[in-house]
Design an enzyme around this catalytic site. Sequence first.
Site, mmCIF file in Angstrom:
data_model
loop_
_atom_site.group_PDB
_atom_site.id
_atom_site.type_symbol
_atom_site.label_atom_id
_atom_site.label_comp_id
_atom_site.label_asym_id
_atom_site.label_seq_id
_atom_site.Cartn_x
_atom_site.Cartn_y
_atom_site.Cartn_z
ATOM 1 C CG ASP A 1 -1.927 -0.946 0.950
ATOM 2 O OD1 ASP A 1 -2.164 -1.580 -0.219
ATOM 3 O OD2 ASP A 1 -2.021 -1.663 1.952
ATOM 4 N N GLY B 1 -4.693 -4.081 -3.964
ATOM 5 C CA GLY B 1 -5.810 -3.080 -3.934
ATOM 6 C C GLY B 1 -5.117 -1.724 -4.273
ATOM 7 C CG HIS B 2 -2.798 -1.218 -7.345
ATOM 8 N ND1 HIS B 2 -1.772 -1.884 -6.274
ATOM 9 C CD2 HIS B 2 -2.645 -2.737 -7.985
ATOM 10 C CE1 HIS B 2 -0.832 -2.530 -5.995
ATOM 11 N NE2 HIS B 2 -1.390 -3.697 -7.229
ATOM 12 C CD GLN C 1 0.680 -8.900 -2.933
ATOM 13 O OE1 GLN C 1 1.162 -9.088 -3.784
ATOM 14 N NE2 GLN C 1 -0.658 -8.531 -3.163
ATOM 15 C CE LYS D 1 2.428 -2.823 -4.855
ATOM 16 N NZ LYS D 1 1.961 -2.529 -2.811
HETATM 17 P P1 GDP Z 1 -0.928 0.625 -3.821
HETATM 18 O O1 GDP Z 1 -1.187 -0.597 -3.518
HETATM 19 O O2 GDP Z 1 0.590 0.208 -3.442
HETATM 20 O O3 GDP Z 1 -1.120 0.770 -4.939
HETATM 21 O O4 GDP Z 1 -0.964 1.116 -2.549
HETATM 22 P P2 GDP Z 1 -2.601 1.648 -2.131
HETATM 23 O O5 GDP Z 1 -3.620 2.084 -3.590
HETATM 24 O O6 GDP Z 1 -3.261 0.561 -2.067
HETATM 25 O O7 GDP Z 1 -2.651 2.911 -1.331
HETATM 26 C C1 GDP Z 1 -2.457 3.959 -1.279
HETATM 27 C C2 GDP Z 1 -2.793 4.476 -0.904
HETATM 28 O O8 GDP Z 1 -2.482 6.266 -1.153
HETATM 29 C C3 GDP Z 1 -4.347 5.437 -2.402
HETATM 30 O O9 GDP Z 1 -5.654 5.309 -1.653
HETATM 31 C C4 GDP Z 1 -3.790 6.547 -2.833
HETATM 32 O O10 GDP Z 1 -4.668 7.214 -3.099
HETATM 33 C C5 GDP Z 1 -3.004 7.497 -2.086
HETATM 34 N N1 GDP Z 1 -1.903 7.708 -2.634
HETATM 35 C C6 GDP Z 1 -0.917 7.173 -3.114
HETATM 36 N N2 GDP Z 1 0.333 8.203 -2.905
HETATM 37 C C7 GDP Z 1 -0.642 9.516 -2.794
HETATM 38 C C8 GDP Z 1 0.187 10.671 -1.708
HETATM 39 O O11 GDP Z 1 1.547 11.180 -2.676
HETATM 40 N N3 GDP Z 1 0.051 11.407 -0.951
HETATM 41 C C9 GDP Z 1 -1.343 10.927 -0.329
HETATM 42 N N4 GDP Z 1 -2.033 11.998 -0.049
HETATM 43 N N5 GDP Z 1 -1.951 9.770 -1.057
HETATM 44 C C10 GDP Z 1 -2.200 9.060 -2.184
HETATM 45 P P1 IMO Z 2 -0.692 -3.989 -2.432
HETATM 46 O O1 IMO Z 2 -0.957 -4.697 -4.073
HETATM 47 C C1 IMO Z 2 -1.198 -4.839 1.613
HETATM 48 C C2 IMO Z 2 -0.615 -8.819 3.800
HETATM 49 C C3 IMO Z 2 -1.956 -9.139 4.606
HETATM 50 C C4 IMO Z 2 -1.865 -10.574 4.937
HETATM 51 C C5 IMO Z 2 -0.623 -11.039 4.408
HETATM 52 C C6 IMO Z 2 -1.102 -11.970 3.452
HETATM 53 O O2 IMO Z 2 -1.913 -3.776 -2.390
HETATM 54 O O3 IMO Z 2 0.369 -3.407 -1.598
HETATM 55 P P2 IMO Z 2 -2.446 -12.910 1.084
HETATM 56 O O4 IMO Z 2 -4.065 -12.898 1.178
HETATM 57 O O5 IMO Z 2 -1.899 -12.170 0.626
HETATM 58 O O6 IMO Z 2 -2.324 -14.394 1.844
HETATM 59 O O7 IMO Z 2 -2.062 -12.272 2.919
HETATM 60 O O8 IMO Z 2 0.155 -10.458 3.418
HETATM 61 N N1 IMO Z 2 -1.350 -8.881 2.613
HETATM 62 C C7 IMO Z 2 -1.517 -7.355 1.612
HETATM 63 N N2 IMO Z 2 -1.345 -5.813 2.585
HETATM 64 N N3 IMO Z 2 -1.183 -4.858 0.808
HETATM 65 C C8 IMO Z 2 -1.145 -5.723 0.000
HETATM 66 O O9 IMO Z 2 -1.458 -5.385 -1.847
HETATM 67 C C9 IMO Z 2 -1.277 -7.402 0.344
HETATM 68 N N4 IMO Z 2 -1.296 -8.117 -0.331
HETATM 69 C C10 IMO Z 2 -1.215 -9.064 0.915
HETATM 70 O O10 IMO Z 2 -2.789 -8.394 4.782
HETATM 71 O O11 IMO Z 2 -1.277 -10.129 6.185
HETATM 72 MG MG MG Z 3 -2.752 -1.305 -1.732
#
Ligand code: GDP
Ligand code: IMO
Ligand code: MG
Length: 428
Positions: free
Chosen positions: A13, A40-41, A223, A16
């Site tokens: 998270d 989840g992106h 991840q 990416k």
């Molecule tokens: P990912 O799984 O690595 O793609 O990240 P996620 O989407 O799960 O979580 C990142 C969260 O931060 C999302 O809600 C993005 O919209 C938000 N985000 C990404 N870059 C920035 C930033 O520079 N500033 C802020 N405030 N939010 C950001």
């Molecule tokens: P993105 O791509 C954050 C975590 C789960 C759990 C562990 C194993 O959005 O960064 P799984 O269902 O993969 O067997 O769970 O990994 N986990 C993540 N945490 N971001 C993710 O993906 C994750 N994908 C799995 O919370 O601790």
């Molecule tokens: Mg994510």
Amino acid sequence: MPGIVLVGAQWGDEGKGKATDALGARVDYVVKFNGGNNAGHTVVVGGEQYALHLLPAGILTPGVTPVIGNGVVVDLAVLFEEIDALTARGVDCSALQVSANAHIIAPYHRVIDKVGERFLGKRRIGTTGRGIGPAYADKMNRVGVRVQDLFDEHILRQKVEGALDQKNHLLVKVYNRRAITVDEVVEELLSYVDRLAPMVRDTALELHRALGRGDTVLFEGGQATLLDVDHGTYPFVTSSNATAGGACTGTGVPPNAIDRVIGVAKAYVTRVGEGPFPTELHDEWGQRLREAGGEYGTTTGRPRRCGWYDAVVARYSARINGITDLVLTKLDVLTGIERIPVCVGYRVDGRLVEEMPFSQSDVHHAVPQYEYLEGWTEDVSSARVFEDLPPAAQRYVLAVEELSGARISAVGVGPEREQTVVRHDLLG
Ligand code: GDP
Ligand code: IMO
Ligand code: MG
């Protein structure tokens, strides 16, 4: 600049999805190489928010070819739900390619993931419950079902029989659940065949040819490094290789085709699920980061655990992945904090260490050692070049860069596609 890997440098998270999306149409292919719909992106474009799980973030950019590589585990119900939801919002998903060698997440994987966690009790991993671990376990046990198996009903039936044989004993006798029939699984999987067929390719060959033409191929990791099954905080990890090496095994592209490795790191750290997290905050600072950063999971909605930036983790990620460029995200979330702690090392049983301990017990016992950096109060969300940032924010970025083992090439200052400060062109 043809082969670029993008990976998470912490526990997921990091942003990416946004980082991939921001590269836009300068990239020809975006290839997912590991994981599945545990990811989840969230990507925000022009005020519109998209939550992607199984599809590569490149799908939002017209002209980019999105690819699901062989290292991904595919839940077909989720794949088509996601395609339908995006299509309804005007996103063209017709260019999507899916590797014939990718493994399928079947209904029994989801059941076993959930009951298995319940059985583990206090020792649970806190998985996303999407069947990821059981699907990869079947792959390694050589009883997995691959995308290509769907196109021959006879073979599909044999494979599902093989997969269910032992599992039904487990489900009925250990977990006290009903047995799953071969017929119901085969019937469900066959229902996707007509829609899936046009997407299925020898994606390794396709990518080989693309790289040969000089196309730019971005390998988008799901991840993150500390969730990698080999290099993460095992057993509190996911079941795939989320580090840069996974881009090769997960797509069939050789290491010498990779020119650059982009690591994405938050300006603080979050983690979802169980497992060690040295800089975790259990006080009001953790709550403040969670609220200011909107730190609730994109996939499961769980509140994310929050902590200060950990340079030990960053250096470890730089080393394991060969990170050439860091994208430091969510700098805006730190605005208004007077003195910002940054972890520069750990104290483990009285010893000071600067490298990630190889012993899992030591990681559990690690006490972070902080340096305190001066904060800023000015709004940074409209900064686009480094000089737009207030001097203290510039100093924070430079100090973090010095500690992290790689140059910081971009800094996120908000969730929107444009809200990025570029210091070095990631594709230049
Ligand atoms: P990912 O799984 O690595 O793609 O990240 P996620 O989407 O799960 O979580 C990142 C969260 O931060 C999302 O809600 C993005 O919209 C938000 N985000 C990404 N870059 C920035 C930033 O520079 N500033 C802020 N405030 N939010 C950001
Ligand atoms: P993105 O791509 C954050 C975590 C789960 C759990 C562990 C194993 O959005 O960064 P799984 O269902 O993969 O067997 O769970 O990994 N986990 C993540 N945490 N971001 C993710 O993906 C994750 N994908 C799995 O919370 O601790
Ligand atoms: Mg994510």
